[in-house]
Each structure stands twice: as structure tokens, then as C-alpha cells.
Design an enzyme around this catalytic site. Structure first.
Site, PDB file in Angstrom:
ATOM      1  N   HIS A 133       0.837  -1.207   0.000  1.00 46.00           N
ATOM      2  CA  HIS A 133       0.000   0.000   0.000  1.00 46.00           C
ATOM      3  C   HIS A 133       0.874   1.260   0.000  1.00 46.00           C
ATOM      4  CE1 HIS A 133      -3.610   2.426   1.205  1.00 46.00           C
ATOM      5  NE2 HIS A 133      -2.667   3.197   1.727  1.00 46.00           N
ATOM      6  N   GLU A 134       1.820   1.328   0.930  1.00 46.91           N
ATOM      7  CA  GLU A 134       2.671   2.521   1.026  1.00 46.91           C
ATOM      8  C   GLU A 134       3.549   2.673  -0.216  1.00 46.91           C
ATOM      9  OE1 GLU A 134       1.973   4.699   3.104  1.00 46.91           O
ATOM     10  OE2 GLU A 134       0.729   3.492   4.436  1.00 46.91           O
TER      11      GLU A 134
ATOM     12  N   HIS B 135       3.430   6.389  -7.272  1.00 51.13           N
ATOM     13  CA  HIS B 135       2.788   7.570  -7.854  1.00 51.13           C
ATOM     14  C   HIS B 135       3.784   8.729  -7.909  1.00 51.13           C
ATOM     15  CE1 HIS B 135      -1.356   9.833  -8.026  1.00 51.13           C
ATOM     16  NE2 HIS B 135      -0.738   9.790  -9.192  1.00 51.13           N
TER      17      HIS B 135
ATOM     18  N   HIS C  96       1.803   4.534  -3.012  1.00 51.10           N
ATOM     19  CA  HIS C  96       1.966   5.993  -2.960  1.00 51.10           C
ATOM     20  C   HIS C  96       3.322   6.386  -3.545  1.00 51.10           C
ATOM     21  CE1 HIS C  96      -1.615   6.990  -0.744  1.00 51.10           C
ATOM     22  NE2 HIS C  96      -1.298   6.243   0.297  1.00 51.10           N
TER      23      HIS C  96
END
Length: 800
Positions: A563-564, A570, A567
């Protein structure tokens, strides 16, 4: 900091618009750094045999996280370097006093840009304005984002204090900018001149509109008396919000019951709360009431505990209602129908009505699954109807039954295949396969990191070009914040030749990116500042001797790390020319999409087969264990996933109801009545309306402050991520397919915040997709929101 007018209202206008969350290069002269001929210097270890080097980097990546002796040897290779570098290579931050110098130099550069913008009169100067103001934003971000991170993460109190002072200095200056009406006037003048806007790139137009919107939300256009009222309201909201988050309390601190009625609860806990007269005091906060709701057999006791834990104190409800009232007044002062209308106008949703359409559609798409789950619990209970205080109890019974199965016992060995180094290796291999970028461990120079445990990874592309830096602070230590997070310490951005020339006139050691990572763009031949990211987790540290197990992750921790890194991805791939829209600096209700989608890859068999190996034997995770993991997820999802989803949807509906209140109704807000209206209308297992006092769970919903009117964002992005996973990555069949990865990268990731989110969604799904017939999703609006609601959330429950 409470004095800053924008903090409680929205993201800071001159700084980060991101999601809720953030090879040692030889020192070169500026002329060399900016010269196209020196491109090979920017990333200085391009191997002659790429495949051999790649394999070596891949193995090193695992070992730097799994073996402390290997890490010590690896990290000490540069220990002989006599001149230390600064924190994260920032040339100013070699000691605590460097923060003051860093802030002062940045402040002087800001003041020069402000003077230039205010004095602009020629067409050329107005054409420079969007880029000039983006650079102003970048200079503020450089200090504020990095100082904000360091003051929380650094173990040295002197550094914490210095970082806090730098942060405060730039924040105070930002307050000045917020009230500098000339900046707003000049930008509006530029944006309304066709001779200027026809010259601007699409990015410059977007950034100009973002800044104009931010100015308008800072009351800069209001008469002085109204602006002062705006400032006062904003300060009140900041104080009320902080109090609301930090002062949550139940109406009753304990529930007194007969000690014998607590059968089912751990006897040791019963002994702790037992009183002299055969009664027991069950506290209404903390772990004990949660355990009681899961395990106490007596339904009457569960009911008492449930109602008490969901009933807030009257003081806390007053704080919330005052907060909502002042937000409604603030919105009215700004010319909006409600706080929700004001907040959502620049989001994908655009309006509270559209959010409600999405959430109502989502309730419908989730309802069948909820009823299926509850019918199984009702069968366990038998005669009398299932009540809200029964849910945790019967779910726990079902989970216990399941956990005694052979398959569940088998899964206790799964973490053996998820050493931290192996998972990082898997992330790198997946990124390489899908997007052509990978993670390369790099020695750190003396002074570069805030703790010896911090690993540095350079991100490189297939041409061996350096494109980003990630600092990984992943191991537990005393007083470290336990929540996993991604921080953007510096955004991607193009550095102009004027900035390079400006540096050349300053101190001989001045660097256009303060010494931090740069590279030359191979197409434009311009210098770029590379994104610098910090990834913070709280995993167990491997043994110092190297003997014994490395840090082994649970499946949940693996998903959290993915999940991290979503980010981070991105930030890595969303490298725009202007920093205001780079990486995660996009609409709030789009920012979680890359991270939520990344979770889907973590346990997909095609991805697991690329990395999951036993830490000791190097045996791959067997297909049968992968299948068991999948069945386990489905089993748990079918026990409570849909009810968890419904709870999140209800929280988002309550948030919308509260923030859609117009100012003329804000004087008589009854937050409890509104909560029960929403719950009764949409919950399958609502709180009773006849308890006295009625339950008032909203007093514990701290996110009403930080995510006011935007709590829907996470589940909105989950619905979009599920659709992309199903249709682009073919529900996992294309999980390692380069074509699918390129499509997602080109339509979503590479834009950062420089493209409307609906255009990204329509682009990645394609016009042939039934949900996007004739490209209709690109228009956004109420029907598009409803369509996303129909996609649903699946059965996994709320992840992360």
C-alpha cells in the site's frame, strides 16, 4: 501554527496538495550537472553487463534488509568519506544550525520571486507567472515538508527543535503570502489574458487554476472586515477540531455488572476489574470492552457495554456541533451553500449530492453480501433477532471455528516466506515487470540519514537512469511513531536554466536542488529535481549477529508495505514539469487509488511466485499454500467483510450529512438525531433508537475533523481500484503483464495531479469498456459517481 488561516480548512495553498500522507552522486559543478554531455554522470554506475548487475542488485536488495552484518558492511563502504553530507543529501543540513540557514536562503529566494510577480507588467513576465508561482510553492515545500518530517522522525532533540523552528519560520511567511492580495490580482490578470494562456502549457494552466482556487478559499478577495471574520472562524475551527480529536470521551467511564455475568471473558481480565462486592467495573474505553463484546456469553451485559461504548459525553457532542456550525458559517462567508459544497468543488465528486449518489449506490451493491453474512450469524444465535451487540460475539465464534481448521493452522507458516528483504525484492521485480523501473540499494554518506538503520534505495529505469530516491526507515525503535506512512520530502520538478544561472552567482557551493538528487532529462536536456521519498514502518529488527530469523512479515504487513509503496510509485512515475501537480499532489478523492490498487498485487499468485521464498531454505511458496491463503481471505471476508464495508459507507454518509448543513440551519444542529436518521435509513443492523440516552457514536469519529466532507475518498478509490484490477489487470491474470502496466502508468500514474481524475479512469478502462461506453466517464458528474458506486467494494472488507 493555529494562526494560519488555511490549515483547518484545506490543504495549504503554497504547499503540499498530496494524499494524507510522505548511488551516492559525486558532487558536480552546476555547469556539469546541467550539461547534456554529462548525462552519464547523473547516475554513475551504469553496468557494462546490465543483466549481471541487475541480478547482483536484486540479491543485494534482499540482504540489506534481512542481514544486519551484511547491512553494516554495505553501509560502511562510504564511511571513509571525510566530508559528511547533510540529511537526505541536503547541503545545508549537516548540523542543527543548518536548518536556519536552509530556511533563510529559501526565504530570500521566495521574496525575490514575490517581488518579480508583484512588479510584472510585460507580456513575457505574465507568461512566466504560473511557473514562477510554482517555484515559490516548491521553495516553501522544500523547507516545510522536510522540516515537518525531520522534527517527528529524528531522534536528536536539538535537530527536532531546529527543524521545528525552520518549519515555523516558513509557515509564518506563508501566512504573509496568504494575505498578499497583489499575488492573487496578478495571477488572475495573467489567467484572463488569452495572449498569456495560449502560451501556457496544460500543466501551467492547471497550476494557475489550482492557485486561484486556493486564493479564493483563503478569503483574499473579501473586504477587510469579512476577511478578519474568516481568519477568526478558521482559528476557531482549528482549535475546536484539535479538541474534538483529542478529547473523545464516553458519557460513562465504566459499566458495573455482576462479576459472574462476565463468563466467556478471560478470567485474568475479570480478576483485574472485579470489585469487593461481587461486581465488576467494565471500562468503556480501551481493549477490555472490545474483548467483552467478542467473548461475554450474557447478551444483557453485551448490550450494556455496547451502548456505553457508543455514547459520547455531552461536552464532546457540543464540541462537534460547534465545529460543524462554524464550518457552515465559513462556507457561507466564502459564498458556498455548505462546507461540503466548498470542499468538494475541486474534487472528482464536485458536490455532496454526487457523493451521496455514490454512497447510496454502494449500499445497494453491498447489501446482498451483508444479508448473507448476517443470516449465518442469525442461524448461530437462533430464536431472537440478531442485535448490533451480537455481531462481534458471533463473528468471533465463527472465526474461532474456522481457525481450528487444518488449513488455518497450515497458514501459520506463511510469514516464513515473507522476510522483509524478500518482499522488497518482490516489489522491485514487480515494478520492473510492469513499469520498467527497479529498486537499487545504495550506500549512504555520513550524515545522510537520521538513523543508522535507514536504508537508501535508488529507483532506476531500463536505461539505468536514476529517477528517484527512497529512504526506508522500516524497523521498530523506541519512541518511533508506529503507523506506516509515505512522505514526499521533495517533489519532482523541472529546474530552469535561469535557476542554474542564479545559483552560479551565489556561493560557489550553491546547488539548484540544495545538493539533493538531480538528473538530466534525456528528451528535453533540462535538469530535473528527482522525487525524494521516505517510507516509514515499524517492523521487528533482524538480529544484530545475523543468526536467527530476519524480520518476517504477516500477510497484513505485506499488504501494508505494498500500500505505502503504491503511494511511492505515484511519486516516482508522476514526474511532471511543475511540482504543484507532481506525484501524489492530486485531488483528495483520487490520491488513494495507486496505493489501494497496489494491495491487490501483494498476494496474487502470479506475483507471489516472483518473490515469496522461505527465509532459510529458499524454497518457493507452494501453489497449495497460495490457494490456502486465498481461501483464508475469502473465508474471513465472507464472515465480516461486507458488514465492515457497510460501516465505512455509513461513516461517509454521516460525514456528508453533517457537512451539507447550510449556515441558516447551523444554529440548531442535533448531531445525534442526524446520526440516527442516517443509520436507520442505511444500516442493516442499526443502533436502537429507544436507548436513553441515545447512542452518539459520532463523538468518537475523529476523522470528521481531518477528513471533513471527504471521508468517502478511501472507499471511492477502493471501488475504482477494484474495477481497474478486474478489467485492466484481468482480476490477476494480467498482474505481471507489461502491456497492462504500461496502460495504467500512461493513463493514471504518469500524470500526477496534472489530469482530471475522470479522464484517467476513462482512459485506463478504455471506451470499449461497458462502464465507460463512448467515454462517458470522462464527463464525471452525478451519473459517473453512481456508476462507480455500482462497481462495489468486493468481499475483502476494509483493507490496510
Amino acid at each position: 501554527m493555529a494562526g494560519h488561516m488555511l490549515m483547518p480548512l484545506r490543504r495549504r495553498p503554497w504547499t503540499c496538495r498530496a494524499c494524507l500522507q510522505r548511488l551516492q552522486q559525486p558532487r558536480r559543478s552546476l555547469e556539469t550537472a546541467a550539461s547534456p554531455s554529462s548525462q552519464s554522470d547523473v547516475y554513475d554506475y551504469a553496468p557494462t553487463n546490465h543483466s549481471t548487475q541487475k541480478k547482483s542488485n536484486d540479491e543485494t536488495l534482499r540482504r540489506v534488509f534481512d542481514s544486519q552484518p551484511f547491512w553494516r558492511e554495505f553501509s560502511q563502504r562510504s564511511a571513509t568519506q571525510s566530508k559528511p553530507t547533510g540529511l537526505v543529501q541536503n547541503q545545508y543540513l549537516t548540523n542543527p544550525d543548518g536548518f536556519r540557514a536552509f530556511a533563510n536562503v529559501s526565504l530570500q529566494r521566495c521574496q525575490a520571486i514575490v517581488a518579480k510577480v508583484l512588479a510584472a507588467s510585460t507580456l513575457e513576465e505574465y507568461r512566466d507567472m504560473a511557473r514562477d508561482l510554482d517555484r515559490l510553492s516548491d521553495l516553501l515545500c522544500r523547507v516545510i515538508d522536510l522540516s515537518d518530517f525531520i522534527r517527528v522522525i529524528h531522534p536528536d532533540p536539538r535537530v527536532q527543535e531546529a527543524a521545528t523552528q525552520a518549519y515555523a519560520l516558513m509557515f509564518e511567511y506563508m501566512n504573509v503570502l496568504n494575505t498578499t492580495t497583489g499575488l492573487n490580482d496578478q495571477l488572475k490578470k495573467a489567467a484572463s489574458n488569452p495572449d498569456v494562456t495560449s502560451y501556457w502549457s496544460e500543466e501551467e494552466k492547471i497550476v494557475a487554476q489550482i492557485l486561484i482556487k486556493d486564493f479564493s478559499n483563503s478569503a483574499i478577495h473579501m473586504p477587510p472586515n469579512e476577511r478578519q471574520r474568516f481568519v477568526n472562524l478558521s482559528n476557531d475551527i482549528s482549535q475546536l477540531g484539535s479538541n474534538f480529536v483529542n478529547s473523545a470521551e464516553p458519557a460513562k467511564s465504566q459499566v458495573v455488572v455482576g462479576a459472574n455475568s462476565l463468563r466467556g471473558l478471560d478470567p485474568i481480565l475479570v480478576q483485574q476489574i472485579r470489585r469487593w462486592n461481587r461486581t465488576a467495573s467494565v471500562p468503556t474505553t480501551g481493549m477490555i470492552p472490545r474483548l467483552a463484546l467478542r467473548s461475554v456469553h450474557d447478551e444483557g451485559v453485551r448490550r450494556e457495554v455496547y451502548l456505553a461504548t457508543r455514547t459520547s459525553s455531552s461536552r464532546q457532542l457540543h464540541r462537534l456541533e460547534e465545529l460543524l456550525s462554524k464550518r457552515a458559517e465559513l462556507a457561507q462567508l466564502s459564498g458556498h451553500a455548505s462546507f461540503g459544497h466548498m470542499t468538494l468543488s475541486d474534487k472528482m465528486a464536485k458536490s455532496p449530492e454526487a457523493v451521496s449518489n455514490f454512497l447510496t449506490a454502494l449500499v445497494g451493491s453491498n447489501r446482498e453480501y451483508v444479508q448473507e453474512e448476517l443470516s449465518k450469524l442469525q442461524a448461530m444465535k437462533g430464536g431472537s433477532p440478531l442485535q448490533p451487540w451480537d455481531h462481534a460475539y458471533y463473528v468471533h465464534q465463527r472465526v474461532l471455528q474456522y481457525s481450528q481448521s487444518r488449513r488455518s493452522r497450515e497458514l501459520s507458516a506463511v510469514p516464513e516466506f515473507f522476510s522483509l528483504g524478500t518482499v522488497m525484492q518482490g516489489l522491485s521485480r514487480l515494478f520492473d515487470r510492469l513499469y520498467g523501473v527497479r529498486l537499487v540499494p545504495q550506500e549512504t554518506a555520513a550524515g545522510e540519514t537520521w538513523n543508522p538503520d535507514v536504508r537508501r534505495l535508488d529507483v532506476v529505469d531500463e536505461a539505468e537512469r536514476h529517477i528517484a530516491v527512497i529512504y526506508c526507515d522500516l524497523f521498530s525503535r523506541p519512541n518511533k511513531h508506529p503507523n506506516p506512512a509515505h512522505f514526499t520530502l521533495r517533489c519532482a520538478r523541472e529546474i530552469s536554466s535561469e535557476e542554474v544561472a542564479e545559483c552560479a552567482t551565489m556561493d560557489h557551493s550553491a546547488h539548484p536542488n540544495d545538493g539533493m538528487a538531480t538528473a538530466v532529462d534525456p528528451q528535453s536536456k533540462t535538469l530535473r529535481q528527482l522525487p525524494t521519498i521516505a517510507l516509514v514502518c515499524d517492523f521487528a529488527e533482524p538480529p544484530a549477529t545475523g543468526a536467527g530469523r530476519p524480520s518476517l512479515l504477516s500477510e497484513h504487513s505485506v499488504r501494508t508495505l505494498f500500500h505505502e509503496m503504491g503511494h511511492a510509485l505515484h511519486s516516482i512515475l508522476g514526474q511532471t514539469r511543475l511540482q504543484s501537480i507532481s506525484g501524489t499532489r492530486c485531488a483528495t478523492d483520487f490520491a488513494e487509488l495507486p496505493s489501494v490498487l497496489m494491495e491487490r498485487f501483494a498476494t496474487e499468485p502470479a506475483v507471489l511466485s516472483m518473490y515469496a521464498r522461505h527465509w532459510q531454505t529458499d524454497q518457493p511458496l507452494s501453489e497449495s499454500m497460495m490457494l490456502s491463503m486465498e481461501k483464508d481471505r475469502l473465508a474471513h471476508g465472507s464472515i465480516y467483510g461486507a458488514v465492515e464495508n457497510e460501516a465505512q459507507i455509513l461513516m461517509a454518509l454521516v460525514d456528508q450529512a453533517y457537512h451539507s448543513i447550510p449556515a441558516d440551519k447551523a444554529g440548531q444542529i442535533d448531531s445525534t438525531a442526524i446520526y440516527h436518521q442516517v443509520s436507520s435509513a442505511h444500516s442493516t443492523l442499526p443502533d436502537p433508537t429507544d436507548s436513553r440516552p441515545p447512542t452518539s457514536w459520532q463523538g468518537f469519529f475523529g476523522h470528521l475533523y481531518g477528513y471533513g466532507a471527504t471521508y468517502y475518498s478511501y472507499i471511492f478509490d477502493r471501488a475504482i481500484a477494484n474495477k481497474i484490477w478486474e478489467d485492466v489487470f484481468q482480476a490477476g491474470k494480467a498482474a505481471v503483464d507489461r502491456e497492462a502496466g504500461e496502460r495504467y502508468k500512461n493513463e493514471v500514474l504518469r500524470w500526477g495531479g496534472g489530469r482530471n481524475g475522470w479522464d484517467c479512469v476513462a482512459g485506463v478502462l478504455g471506451s470499449a469498456n461497458a462502464a465507460n461506453a463512448n467515454g462517458r466517464l470522462a464527463e464525471g458528474g452525478d451519473e459517473a459517481m453512481r456508476e462507480v458506486g455500482r462497481w462495489g467494494l468486493g468481499r475483502d472488507g476494509v483493507s490496510g
